[in-house]
Motif scaffolding. Sequence first.
Motif, PDB file in Angstrom:
ATOM      1  N   THR A  84      46.839  31.047  38.860  1.00 45.43           N
ATOM      2  CA  THR A  84      46.313  31.956  39.881  1.00 45.43           C
ATOM      3  C   THR A  84      47.294  32.090  41.044  1.00 45.43           C
ATOM      4  OG1 THR A  84      44.008  31.452  39.307  1.00 45.43           O
ATOM      5  CG2 THR A  84      44.421  32.358  41.505  1.00 45.43           C
ATOM      6  N   ALA A  85      47.881  30.979  41.452  1.00 44.98           N
ATOM      7  CA  ALA A  85      48.879  31.029  42.535  1.00 44.98           C
ATOM      8  C   ALA A  85      50.074  31.880  42.126  1.00 44.98           C
ATOM      9  CB  ALA A  85      49.327  29.615  42.893  1.00 44.98           C
ATOM     10  N   ASN A 121      43.391  38.372  34.023  1.00 46.70           N
ATOM     11  CA  ASN A 121      44.036  37.803  35.205  1.00 46.70           C
ATOM     12  C   ASN A 121      42.950  37.372  36.185  1.00 46.70           C
ATOM     13  OD1 ASN A 121      46.185  40.414  34.587  1.00 46.70           O
ATOM     14  ND2 ASN A 121      46.976  38.340  34.611  1.00 46.70           N
ATOM     15  N   SER A 122      43.350  36.636  37.203  1.00 43.97           N
ATOM     16  CA  SER A 122      42.371  36.147  38.166  1.00 43.97           C
ATOM     17  C   SER A 122      41.824  37.289  39.018  1.00 43.97           C
ATOM     18  CB  SER A 122      43.014  35.103  39.084  1.00 43.97           C
ATOM     19  OG  SER A 122      44.047  35.680  39.866  1.00 43.97           O
ATOM     20  N   ALA A 123      40.564  37.174  39.377  1.00 44.76           N
ATOM     21  CA  ALA A 123      39.965  38.170  40.274  1.00 44.76           C
ATOM     22  C   ALA A 123      40.701  38.192  41.609  1.00 44.76           C
ATOM     23  CB  ALA A 123      38.485  37.852  40.485  1.00 44.76           C
ATOM     24  N   GLU A 124      41.208  37.032  42.035  1.00 48.53           N
ATOM     25  CA  GLU A 124      41.914  36.968  43.307  1.00 48.53           C
ATOM     26  C   GLU A 124      43.143  37.866  43.320  1.00 48.53           C
ATOM     27  OE1 GLU A 124      40.220  32.718  42.772  1.00 48.53           O
ATOM     28  OE2 GLU A 124      40.835  34.414  41.518  1.00 48.53           O
ATOM     29  N   CYS A 125      43.917  37.839  42.235  1.00 48.56           N
ATOM     30  CA  CYS A 125      45.139  38.647  42.226  1.00 48.56           C
ATOM     31  C   CYS A 125      44.808  40.126  42.087  1.00 48.56           C
ATOM     32  CB  CYS A 125      46.107  38.173  41.141  1.00 48.56           C
ATOM     33  SG  CYS A 125      45.867  38.822  39.483  1.00 48.56           S
ATOM     34  N   HIS A 140      34.095  49.295  42.436  1.00 46.89           N
ATOM     35  CA  HIS A 140      32.821  48.675  42.819  1.00 46.89           C
ATOM     36  C   HIS A 140      32.754  47.189  42.488  1.00 46.89           C
ATOM     37  CE1 HIS A 140      31.806  53.026  42.194  1.00 46.89           C
ATOM     38  NE2 HIS A 140      31.259  52.823  43.374  1.00 46.89           N
ATOM     39  N   GLU A 141      33.370  46.779  41.375  1.00 44.37           N
ATOM     40  CA  GLU A 141      33.314  45.378  40.958  1.00 44.37           C
ATOM     41  C   GLU A 141      34.657  44.955  40.368  1.00 44.37           C
ATOM     42  OE1 GLU A 141      30.845  43.365  41.514  1.00 44.37           O
ATOM     43  OE2 GLU A 141      29.226  44.768  41.978  1.00 44.37           O
ATOM     44  N   VAL A 142      35.005  43.695  40.585  1.00 41.90           N
ATOM     45  CA  VAL A 142      36.188  43.099  39.962  1.00 41.90           C
ATOM     46  C   VAL A 142      35.735  41.883  39.171  1.00 41.90           C
ATOM     47  CG1 VAL A 142      38.359  41.867  40.346  1.00 41.90           C
ATOM     48  CG2 VAL A 142      37.808  43.882  41.730  1.00 41.90           C
ATOM     49  N   ILE A 143      36.030  41.884  37.883  1.00 40.40           N
ATOM     50  CA  ILE A 143      35.704  40.752  37.018  1.00 40.40           C
ATOM     51  C   ILE A 143      37.002  40.188  36.482  1.00 40.40           C
ATOM     52  CG2 ILE A 143      34.585  39.987  34.886  1.00 40.40           C
ATOM     53  CD1 ILE A 143      33.300  43.048  36.737  1.00 40.40           C
ATOM     54  N   GLY A 144      37.350  38.996  36.936  1.00 38.60           N
ATOM     55  CA  GLY A 144      38.544  38.316  36.440  1.00 38.60           C
ATOM     56  C   GLY A 144      38.163  37.308  35.377  1.00 38.60           C
ATOM     57  N   ARG A 145      39.129  36.511  34.960  1.00 35.18           N
ATOM     58  CA  ARG A 145      38.831  35.518  33.915  1.00 35.18           C
ATOM     59  C   ARG A 145      37.839  34.495  34.457  1.00 35.18           C
ATOM     60  NH1 ARG A 145      44.231  34.425  35.069  1.00 35.18           N
ATOM     61  NH2 ARG A 145      44.438  32.694  36.544  1.00 35.18           N
ATOM     62  N   PRO A 146      36.925  34.053  33.625  1.00 34.31           N
ATOM     63  CA  PRO A 146      35.922  33.083  34.069  1.00 34.31           C
ATOM     64  C   PRO A 146      36.577  31.727  34.341  1.00 34.31           C
ATOM     65  CG  PRO A 146      35.272  34.173  32.008  1.00 34.31           C
ATOM     66  CD  PRO A 146      36.718  34.460  32.236  1.00 34.31           C
TER      67      PRO A 146
END
Length: 232
Positions: A84-85, A121-125, A140-146
């Motif tokens: 994620t970093a 990819n991560s929701a953060e990125c 409206h929504e972001v779904i990254g890897r769980p």
Amino acid sequence: MGNNRLAAVLAQSTAVLFDFDGPLCDVFAGLPAPGVALDLAQIAAGHDSALSDKLADTRDPLEVLRLCHAADAALSEPIETALTAAELKAVDVAGDPTDGAVEALRAAHDGGRRIAVVSNNSAECVRAFLVRHALAPYVHEVIGRPAGQPELMKPDPHSVILAASLLGVAPNACTLIGDSMTDVSAAHAAGSTAIGFANKPAKKGAFAEIGADAITDRMHSIAEALALLSGE
């Protein structure tokens, strides 16, 4: 397939789901994926030296995460944190959105459709990139890897089903636009339609073989098809 086929698929959908890496962004354009994969492999080897050989030729950071989780679920936490970093650093130097991506997002939004980004990819990125390029208002929504559950990444339908739920629509009212076969598999497993974004020529045949509902090599074509539906 032309814009009429794209429009026919999109006409069935009240929600459009965009994969991130490919349709919207070349995530590792400025921070190459093989180098990230190597860094992750070195972290993994520090925890479990037996993983060194298994990860030696792995050039995909997401595959490193999958392999580490399969070997030792506890190991996936430091690997995912590091990944994620790295993704956050990568999207900071990834450059502009994919050609036509902004227009496609805008056309979906202006056409009144619900929009989500569905990514391994991560929701953060994803969120960082959307904010950086002033695209967040369209999504409206972001779904990254769980987190902690890489087995639920696409091709598992988990993220597509979750996106539909958060958007308040049925999965069969969604179309997922993605550049990999895993996107098509995930969409179909969820009961959604899938548009293959063939950003490499060889993908056209692969998308046809796997049964993508439509195929395009231009994100601009998505925007044009959505505009066609809106009568613009």
